[in-house]
Design a protein around this motif. Structure first.
Motif, PDB file in Angstrom:
ATOM      1  N   PRO A 101     -74.921  60.756  49.935  1.00 31.66           N
ATOM      2  CA  PRO A 101     -76.133  60.129  49.127  1.00 31.66           C
ATOM      3  C   PRO A 101     -76.084  59.217  49.519  1.00 31.66           C
ATOM      4  O   PRO A 101     -75.666  58.743  48.894  1.00 31.66           O
ATOM      5  CB  PRO A 101     -76.589  61.502  48.739  1.00 31.66           C
ATOM      6  CG  PRO A 101     -75.107  61.811  48.433  1.00 31.66           C
ATOM      7  CD  PRO A 101     -74.090  61.908  49.434  1.00 31.66           C
ATOM      8  N   LEU A 102     -77.045  58.697  49.617  1.00 28.25           N
ATOM      9  CA  LEU A 102     -77.661  57.135  49.422  1.00 28.25           C
ATOM     10  C   LEU A 102     -76.858  56.554  47.912  1.00 28.25           C
ATOM     11  O   LEU A 102     -76.496  55.681  47.561  1.00 28.25           O
ATOM     12  CB  LEU A 102     -78.891  56.390  49.506  1.00 28.25           C
ATOM     13  CG  LEU A 102     -78.939  55.170  50.029  1.00 28.25           C
ATOM     14  CD1 LEU A 102     -78.104  53.851  50.924  1.00 28.25           C
ATOM     15  CD2 LEU A 102     -80.557  54.769  49.852  1.00 28.25           C
ATOM     16  N   GLY A 103     -77.433  57.093  47.219  1.00 32.30           N
ATOM     17  CA  GLY A 103     -77.296  56.747  45.264  1.00 32.30           C
ATOM     18  C   GLY A 103     -75.587  56.723  45.246  1.00 32.30           C
ATOM     19  O   GLY A 103     -75.369  56.383  45.153  1.00 32.30           O
ATOM     20  N   TRP A 104     -74.921  57.420  45.420  1.00 29.87           N
ATOM     21  CA  TRP A 104     -73.291  57.698  45.562  1.00 29.87           C
ATOM     22  C   TRP A 104     -72.867  56.448  46.195  1.00 29.87           C
ATOM     23  O   TRP A 104     -71.462  56.414  45.883  1.00 29.87           O
ATOM     24  CB  TRP A 104     -73.409  58.843  46.396  1.00 29.87           C
ATOM     25  CG  TRP A 104     -73.865  60.609  45.606  1.00 29.87           C
ATOM     26  CD1 TRP A 104     -73.944  60.381  44.938  1.00 29.87           C
ATOM     27  CD2 TRP A 104     -73.198  61.823  45.277  1.00 29.87           C
ATOM     28  NE1 TRP A 104     -74.449  61.681  44.073  1.00 29.87           N
ATOM     29  CE2 TRP A 104     -72.920  62.292  44.625  1.00 29.87           C
ATOM     30  CE3 TRP A 104     -71.283  62.474  46.109  1.00 29.87           C
ATOM     31  CZ2 TRP A 104     -73.277  63.606  44.098  1.00 29.87           C
ATOM     32  CZ3 TRP A 104     -71.070  63.894  45.764  1.00 29.87           C
ATOM     33  CH2 TRP A 104     -71.780  64.065  45.218  1.00 29.87           C
ATOM     34  N   ARG A 105     -73.010  56.353  47.484  1.00 28.13           N
ATOM     35  CA  ARG A 105     -72.567  55.017  48.363  1.00 28.13           C
ATOM     36  C   ARG A 105     -72.516  53.804  47.597  1.00 28.13           C
ATOM     37  O   ARG A 105     -71.598  52.826  47.902  1.00 28.13           O
ATOM     38  CB  ARG A 105     -73.085  55.094  49.613  1.00 28.13           C
ATOM     39  CG  ARG A 105     -72.979  55.899  50.893  1.00 28.13           C
ATOM     40  CD  ARG A 105     -73.181  56.135  52.487  1.00 28.13           C
ATOM     41  NE  ARG A 105     -74.614  57.152  52.679  1.00 28.13           N
ATOM     42  CZ  ARG A 105     -75.502  56.380  53.305  1.00 28.13           C
ATOM     43  NH1 ARG A 105     -75.710  54.985  54.157  1.00 28.13           N
ATOM     44  NH2 ARG A 105     -76.518  57.204  53.007  1.00 28.13           N
ATOM     45  N   VAL A 106     -74.058  53.500  47.527  1.00 29.31           N
ATOM     46  CA  VAL A 106     -74.367  52.370  46.870  1.00 29.31           C
ATOM     47  C   VAL A 106     -73.473  52.451  44.522  1.00 29.31           C
ATOM     48  O   VAL A 106     -72.806  51.159  44.996  1.00 29.31           O
ATOM     49  CB  VAL A 106     -75.544  51.968  46.229  1.00 29.31           C
ATOM     50  CG1 VAL A 106     -75.312  51.142  45.924  1.00 29.31           C
ATOM     51  CG2 VAL A 106     -76.322  51.765  47.712  1.00 29.31           C
ATOM     52  N   ARG A 107     -73.953  53.216  43.857  1.00 28.99           N
ATOM     53  CA  ARG A 107     -72.947  53.386  43.081  1.00 28.99           C
ATOM     54  C   ARG A 107     -71.950  54.115  42.036  1.00 28.99           C
ATOM     55  O   ARG A 107     -71.096  53.506  41.294  1.00 28.99           O
ATOM     56  CB  ARG A 107     -73.610  54.216  41.933  1.00 28.99           C
ATOM     57  CG  ARG A 107     -75.073  53.412  41.502  1.00 28.99           C
ATOM     58  CD  ARG A 107     -76.289  54.392  40.503  1.00 28.99           C
ATOM     59  NE  ARG A 107     -76.653  55.877  40.961  1.00 28.99           N
ATOM     60  CZ  ARG A 107     -77.293  56.377  41.621  1.00 28.99           C
ATOM     61  NH1 ARG A 107     -78.652  55.669  41.935  1.00 28.99           N
ATOM     62  NH2 ARG A 107     -77.616  57.670  41.928  1.00 28.99           N
ATOM     63  N   LEU A 108     -71.368  54.412  43.621  1.00 32.20           N
ATOM     64  CA  LEU A 108     -69.711  55.240  43.631  1.00 32.20           C
ATOM     65  C   LEU A 108     -68.966  54.412  44.408  1.00 32.20           C
ATOM     66  O   LEU A 108     -67.754  54.120  43.818  1.00 32.20           O
ATOM     67  CB  LEU A 108     -69.713  56.711  44.013  1.00 32.20           C
ATOM     68  CG  LEU A 108     -68.514  57.709  43.086  1.00 32.20           C
ATOM     69  CD1 LEU A 108     -67.674  57.480  42.253  1.00 32.20           C
ATOM     70  CD2 LEU A 108     -68.757  59.286  43.360  1.00 32.20           C
ATOM     71  N   LEU A 109     -69.414  54.775  46.011  1.00 30.73           N
ATOM     72  CA  LEU A 109     -68.430  54.878  46.969  1.00 30.73           C
ATOM     73  C   LEU A 109     -68.376  52.600  46.817  1.00 30.73           C
ATOM     74  O   LEU A 109     -66.916  52.547  46.941  1.00 30.73           O
ATOM     75  CB  LEU A 109     -68.726  54.561  48.132  1.00 30.73           C
ATOM     76  CG  LEU A 109     -68.278  54.703  49.420  1.00 30.73           C
ATOM     77  CD1 LEU A 109     -66.623  55.306  49.468  1.00 30.73           C
ATOM     78  CD2 LEU A 109     -68.431  54.864  50.470  1.00 30.73           C
TER      79      LEU A 109
END
Length: 292
Positions: A101-109
């Motif tokens: 998910p886009l949020g995971w890519r930005v905030r996690l990955l």
């Protein structure tokens, strides 16, 4: 009929860790393949490699891998050579990343990839010298009869052996099949082509030693109980040939794939050539002067 099929699907030794990693990678790839245009060939290579890993580690075939030397060599060739080569050749990185998910890519990955532990880990594991040495070393280490005995008697060492072969295979083929020039790639295109020829040499020698040995090098398979009634030396000969010929063929294919990427980079002009230094004492090129 159903019972016989389930017998082969049910894992010999169940692992929640492996199953979680496998399912996560599969789901991310499916999500990413829906969002990115991925060719049928790349998807086929990825799923065949994933199937090889699952069959090698999480089915009833693992019983035969633990109780027959030549079957064990088939497992190791799949985990160390063929499956990682197929998966890396499908270039799944962008597809897996797109599956998040886009949020995971930005905030996690993104923070994880920029963190110092990840940079240190990748700097060591993806260092060309370290990855190449580990790629060869893990093959030779687990061929030592005493180490093979330990792996077969302790399930923790056995799992570490399989994971070490898989991880070292992924890190090595990631470097060899990198489609980028250097930098940002960690290996020069020419070295990517030569590297499989270098790494296959000690494997061929080790395979020849096992093949032509006249003594039982791995009596642990006799102690644990062999899965088949083959002659001991015949099974050992077949195992030596498996790590000699098929493994060398797979590495040769990897070198050809690296050659293909090198030619592609050359045609696109992305390989930077250093200018030749001027010879000492050479005269400068004449400059033509025109008068108005």
């Amino acid at each position: 009929m159903m019972a016989s099929v389930l017998k082969w699907i049910v894992p010999w030794e169940f692992s929640w860790v492996f199953l979680l990693i496998f399912v996560t990678c599969g789901v991310l790839y499916l999500r990413g393949a829906r969002r990115l245009p991925v060719s049928v060939g790349r998807q086929l290579a990825f799923w065949i490699g994933m199937a090889m890993i699952y069959v090698s580690l999480h089915t009833y075939l693992d019983y035969f891998f633990e109780h027959e030397f030549f079957m064990h060599r088939i497992q190791q060739v799949l985990l160390h050579h063929l499956a990682p080569l197929l998966i890396i050749a499908s270039y799944p990185g962008s597809v897996l990343r797109k599956g998040l998910p886009l949020g995971w890519r930005v905030r996690l990955l993104r923070p994880v990839l920029r963190s110092w532990p990840w940079r240190l880990f990748s700097a060591v594991l993806l260092n060309p010298v370290v990855a190449t040495v580990l790629f060869v070393a893990f093959i030779l280490i687990w061929l030592v009869p005493s180490m093979q005995t330990l792996a077969m008697l302790d399930w923790r060492i056995y799992r570490f052996m399989n994971w070490s072969m898989l991880v070292s295979g992924f890190s090595y083929w990631w470097l060899v099949l990198d489609h980028r020039p250097r930098p940002p790639g960690r290996m020069t295109p020419g070295m990517r082509v030569l590297s499989p020829g270098i790494t296959m040499t000690p494997q061929i020698l080790a395979g020849a030693i096992v093949t032509f040995s006249k003594t039982d090098l791995y009596p642990i398979f006799e102690i644990c109980g062999r899965a088949f009634t083959f002659n001991v030396l015949t099974a050992q000969l077949v195992g030596g040939v498996i790590m000699w010929v098929p493994a060398a063929i797979i590495e040769s294919i990897g070198g050809l794939l690296a050659m293909r990427q090198w030619l592609r980079l050359s045609r696109s002009g992305r390989i930077r050539r250093k200018p030749r230094p001027a010879r000492r004492g050479a005269r400068p090129a004449p400059v033509s002067v025109t008068q108005d």
